[in-house]
Design a protein around this motif. Sequence first.
Motif, PDB file in Angstrom:
ATOM      1  N   ALA A   1      -2.501   2.312   5.145  1.00 23.52           N
ATOM      2  CA  ALA A   1      -2.729   3.596   4.473  1.00 23.52           C
ATOM      3  C   ALA A   1      -1.797   4.622   5.117  1.00 23.52           C
ATOM      4  O   ALA A   1      -1.922   4.914   6.311  1.00 23.52           O
ATOM      5  CB  ALA A   1      -4.179   4.009   4.627  1.00 23.52           C
TER       6      ALA A   1
ATOM      7  N   GLU B   1       2.724   4.637  -0.863  1.00 24.15           N
ATOM      8  CA  GLU B   1       2.418   5.699  -1.826  1.00 24.15           C
ATOM      9  C   GLU B   1       3.545   5.819  -2.858  1.00 24.15           C
ATOM     10  O   GLU B   1       3.386   6.479  -3.890  1.00 24.15           O
ATOM     11  CB  GLU B   1       2.226   7.041  -1.103  1.00 24.15           C
ATOM     12  CG  GLU B   1       0.933   7.121  -0.282  1.00 24.15           C
ATOM     13  CD  GLU B   1      -0.320   6.827  -1.109  1.00 24.15           C
ATOM     14  OE1 GLU B   1      -0.390   7.274  -2.277  1.00 24.15           O
ATOM     15  OE2 GLU B   1      -1.225   6.153  -0.596  1.00 24.15           O
TER      16      GLU B   1
ATOM     17  N   VAL C   1      -6.763   3.409  -0.921  1.00 23.36           N
ATOM     18  CA  VAL C   1      -5.662   2.468  -0.744  1.00 23.36           C
ATOM     19  C   VAL C   1      -6.181   1.029  -0.786  1.00 23.36           C
ATOM     20  O   VAL C   1      -5.588   0.153  -1.414  1.00 23.36           O
ATOM     21  CB  VAL C   1      -4.940   2.772   0.596  1.00 23.36           C
ATOM     22  CG1 VAL C   1      -4.040   1.626   1.016  1.00 23.36           C
ATOM     23  CG2 VAL C   1      -4.143   4.061   0.468  1.00 23.36           C
TER      24      VAL C   1
ATOM     25  N   SER D   1      -7.719   5.734   3.207  1.00 21.01           N
ATOM     26  CA  SER D   1      -7.697   4.276   3.324  1.00 21.01           C
ATOM     27  C   SER D   1      -8.647   3.583   2.335  1.00 21.01           C
ATOM     28  O   SER D   1      -8.375   2.475   1.895  1.00 21.01           O
ATOM     29  CB  SER D   1      -7.969   3.833   4.762  1.00 21.01           C
ATOM     30  OG  SER D   1      -9.215   4.273   5.162  1.00 21.01           O
TER      31      SER D   1
ATOM     32  N   CYS E   1       0.818  -1.221   0.000  1.00 27.94           N
ATOM     33  CA  CYS E   1       0.000   0.000   0.000  1.00 27.94           C
ATOM     34  C   CYS E   1       0.845   1.261   0.000  1.00 27.94           C
ATOM     35  O   CYS E   1       0.313   2.362   0.200  1.00 27.94           O
ATOM     36  CB  CYS E   1      -0.912   0.016   1.221  1.00 27.94           C
ATOM     37  SG  CYS E   1      -2.215  -1.205   1.138  1.00 27.94           S
TER      38      CYS E   1
END
Length: 276
Positions: free
Chosen positions: A120, A85, A129, A126, A83
């Motif tokens: 997240a 970024e 995500v 979330s 997850c």
Amino acid sequence: MIQSSVTVCLVPEIRGGPFVFWDDLEEGCRQARELGFDAIELYPRCAQAVDRARLKDVLSQYRLRLSAVATGAGYVLNRWHLCSEDESNRKRAYRFIADLIDLASDFGAPVILGSMKGFAERRAESKRVLARLEQTLDSLACRAAEQGVSLLLEPLNRYETNIINRLEEAFDLIASLGAGNVRILADLFHMNIEEDSICEAFKKCATALGYVHLVDSNRRPAGLGHINFADVGEVLRQVGFRGYVSAEALPYPDSRGAAARTMEVFRRDIAQGAAI
Ligand SMILES: [Mn+2]
């Protein structure tokens, strides 16, 4: 029939973590066999660090199966997770897991996704995500299916992740996947923190239950905290669970003692009365 397994961690840097046997694969297997376990669960540094031929030899020498391959080292050592970024971080996490799927396929073992599922990084996002995780899991599961491997999705407690803390959340995520080879890994330590009722959670999610981590409320071996294992055993037998119950607990008072205590509880409360 419910089968027993015990964790063997081959990553010395994470000493202090909740694993029963450490560092020495052969010694872990020798003791697992002596105490009557059916299998070991392997926690490797990465797929490349595992000598497959030697692992096969040691497992066959001690008449053990490989119950599962854990992927947590990808996060614990490198902070990679599905997850993230950061796209390159996500790709590394994916590659790390794909390599372990390849390893697991040689042993007919499933692959565990616990901390590598991730979290997240911005809580407000979330939902987004989770939607992306769903796609990633479908892709990983497809790849695993081609190699005859299943994935085990392990909910972790709120202090370790902000997504998928309870069995029901894993159940819903699995139901939304196209893939049919993803199941739930229910860890009693995390369940004790997150579930309203451990037994009700098992009942609700029974059709997707694939694996159990046997551990007590304080992460010590079964029987050294306040989880009622007679109830756990009863509900697992009642729902017809047929998978592995694997000791993933702190090596307290030591590895041997933790494994022996777990086996006592396994025989008394979990396997007892199970259909053979
Ligand atoms: Mn666990």
